[in-house]
Write a protein that holds these residues in place. Structure first.
Motif, PDB file in Angstrom:
ATOM      1  N   ALA A   4      12.936  -2.799  -1.585  1.00 38.06           N
ATOM      2  CA  ALA A   4      11.547  -2.567  -0.810  1.00 38.06           C
ATOM      3  C   ALA A   4      10.433  -3.194  -1.661  1.00 38.06           C
ATOM      4  N   PRO A   5       9.355  -3.600  -0.931  1.00 37.64           N
ATOM      5  CA  PRO A   5       8.358  -4.512  -1.539  1.00 37.64           C
ATOM      6  C   PRO A   5       7.463  -3.726  -2.308  1.00 37.64           C
ATOM      7  N   ALA A   6       6.855  -4.201  -3.111  1.00 35.90           N
ATOM      8  CA  ALA A   6       5.826  -3.823  -4.161  1.00 35.90           C
ATOM      9  C   ALA A   6       4.680  -3.402  -3.489  1.00 35.90           C
ATOM     10  N   ARG A   7       4.299  -4.019  -2.059  1.00 34.05           N
ATOM     11  CA  ARG A   7       3.090  -3.411  -1.476  1.00 34.05           C
ATOM     12  C   ARG A   7       3.242  -3.875  -0.127  1.00 34.05           C
ATOM     13  N   THR A   8       2.731  -2.993   0.634  1.00 35.35           N
ATOM     14  CA  THR A   8       2.773  -3.071   2.287  1.00 35.35           C
ATOM     15  C   THR A   8       1.556  -2.208   2.695  1.00 35.35           C
ATOM     16  N   GLN A   9       1.341  -2.278   3.987  1.00 37.97           N
ATOM     17  CA  GLN A   9       0.244  -1.696   4.655  1.00 37.97           C
ATOM     18  C   GLN A   9       0.546  -0.245   5.077  1.00 37.97           C
ATOM     19  N   ASP A 121      -5.506   2.295  -3.584  1.00 41.62           N
ATOM     20  CA  ASP A 121      -4.025   2.433  -2.973  1.00 41.62           C
ATOM     21  C   ASP A 121      -3.355   3.625  -3.145  1.00 41.62           C
ATOM     22  N   LEU A 122      -2.588   4.143  -2.398  1.00 43.76           N
ATOM     23  CA  LEU A 122      -1.500   5.269  -2.409  1.00 43.76           C
ATOM     24  C   LEU A 122      -0.307   4.547  -2.993  1.00 43.76           C
ATOM     25  N   ALA A 133       0.601   0.985  -0.920  1.00 44.97           N
ATOM     26  CA  ALA A 133       0.050   1.106   0.519  1.00 44.97           C
ATOM     27  C   ALA A 133      -1.310   1.579   0.711  1.00 44.97           C
ATOM     28  N   GLN A 134      -1.757   1.277   1.895  1.00 42.44           N
ATOM     29  CA  GLN A 134      -2.845   1.679   2.428  1.00 42.44           C
ATOM     30  C   GLN A 134      -2.976   2.996   3.057  1.00 42.44           C
ATOM     31  N   VAL A 135      -1.735   3.272   3.595  1.00 45.62           N
ATOM     32  CA  VAL A 135      -1.456   4.399   4.519  1.00 45.62           C
ATOM     33  C   VAL A 135      -0.269   5.011   4.121  1.00 45.62           C
ATOM     34  N   LEU A 136      -0.273   6.097   4.053  1.00 49.43           N
ATOM     35  CA  LEU A 136       1.109   7.020   3.874  1.00 49.43           C
ATOM     36  C   LEU A 136       1.485   8.181   5.215  1.00 49.43           C
ATOM     37  N   VAL A 137       2.494   7.931   5.702  1.00 48.70           N
ATOM     38  CA  VAL A 137       2.800   8.707   7.028  1.00 48.70           C
ATOM     39  C   VAL A 137       4.046   9.536   6.054  1.00 48.70           C
TER      40      VAL A 137
END
Length: 357
Positions: A4-9, A121-122, A133-137
């Motif tokens: 998994a990437p260290a950063r994503t949107q 960030d979250l 990430a910027q957003v968490l679902v």
């Protein structure tokens, strides 16, 4: 599967109906899996909570399973699925084809253990490390958070306690005295399965069973369930059970069980003793196993560092978005619970995400 990437949107936690629905619409908005968004799922395979359901559960025997958005592209539908096969196998197979077709690259098994704030960030802590990430679902559903009410003497019981999420088949209880606790479709299903297998079967429910016809359950009852869940989510109260709004569907099989006296509930027992239960009238029933079909609570423990819960026991959510932190969305929560509308919530949540990123 790449790390998994260290950063994503966007991070989506959970690949059941709610999580996959959001992922589908993010793809429609041209976001790329493992680049713009990442999906984590703790399960060993596809199917969300359905992969853990008991062997005898068939399609159509419980609450309706809605098709995922875009399933028509694959030429499959739960409406036409083979009802002779275990529901868990059908759902797992369909979801596997769905994930492969749309290339979601779900990371599994990868349990999310916590989510913390780090600047703007979250940061999602998971089995592969951390992803900012910027957003968490959050689409973790309820299966991992079973609810068992407290009753005096429960710890003294020498028999077996089994919750719905640990039930496999009636054969486990062959020749045993079994008590089923709960007033929903799962409790009724267990009683029907156990008949003729267990030595004896008893049933206790906190409230009288409200039976309803299929028509009322799917139309009027479904509207009531959504309304009640939405009202609770908007004020941060604990969510009501689906069956409290819809009732138990009075199918031919259920009606026959009522007619022959199998489906006859008693008010809840007063206490549990080492070898059985004591009722309010002081009568005693010997019991070897208690099956707690007493429902679930939303699985939100990993979000506890964010302090989202209200004093009333729930989270304030409107249109899937957490009121106290608009970066966070709860998919499949409240009116969007998987059995009553998680699929259609994906589009609503994805549109709101696109307005944020």
């Amino acid at each position: 599967m790449p790390t998994a990437p260290a950063r994503t949107q966007v991070v989506i936690v959970g690949a059941g109906q709610a999580g996959l629905s959001v992922a589908y619409y993010l793809r429609r908005f041209q976001l790329e899996p493992d680049v713009d968004f990442v999906v984590f799922d703790r399960g060993p395979s596809t199917g969300g909570a359905w992969q853990f359901r008991w062997d005898a559960l068939r399609m159509g025997s419980a609450h309706k399973i809605s098709d995922l958005p875009g399933m028509t592209e694959l030429g499959i539908s739960f409406e036409t699925a083979d009802r002779t096969l275990p529901a868990k196998d059908i759902v797992a197979g369909y979801y596997r084809r769905y994930e492969d077709h749309f290339g979601f690259n779900v990371h599994r098994p990868s349990r999310v253990t916590g989510v913390v704030n780090r600047g703007a960030d979250l940061v999602v802590q998971h089995g592969e490390g951390e992803t900012a990430a910027q957003v968490l679902v959050n689409a973790t559903g309820t299966w991992g958070s079973p609810f068992v009410p407290y009753y005096p003497g429960a710890k003294t019981f020498r028999g077996r306690h089994v919750h719905t999420n640990g039930y496999v088949s009636a054969d486990e209880f062959r020749g045993k005295n079994v008590l089923v606790v709960g007033g929903g479709t799962s409790a009724v299903g267990f009683l029907l399965e156990l008949e003729g297998v267990a030595k004896s079967v008893s049933w206790a429910s906190r409230r009288p069973i409200d039976y309803s016809t299929e028509h009322v359950r799917t139309i009027e009852g479904g509207v009531a369930a959504v309304r009640d869940a939405d009202a609770a989510a908007r004020v941060g109260s604990a969510l009501p059970s689906v069956v409290s709004s819809t009732g138990v569907p009075l199918t031919r099989k259920v009606a026959a069980g009522v007619a022959r006296g199998l489906l006859k509930e008693r008010p809840m027992f007063a206490s549990i003793e080492p070898d059985g239960v004591r009722w309010a009238d002081d009568s005693f029933t010997p019991v070897d196993a208690i099956i707690w079909a007493t429902g679930f609570r939303p699985e939100l423990r990993h979000l506890s560092p964010l302090k989202l819960r209200e004093k009333q026991g729930g989270v304030v959510v409107e249109s899937g978005q957490v009121w106290t932190d608009p970066r966070i969305f709860l998919a499949g929560y409240g009116p969007y619970a998987s059995t009553i509308g998680a699929g259609r919530s994906g589009r609503i949540i994805a549109r709101q995400i696109m307005a944020l990123i």
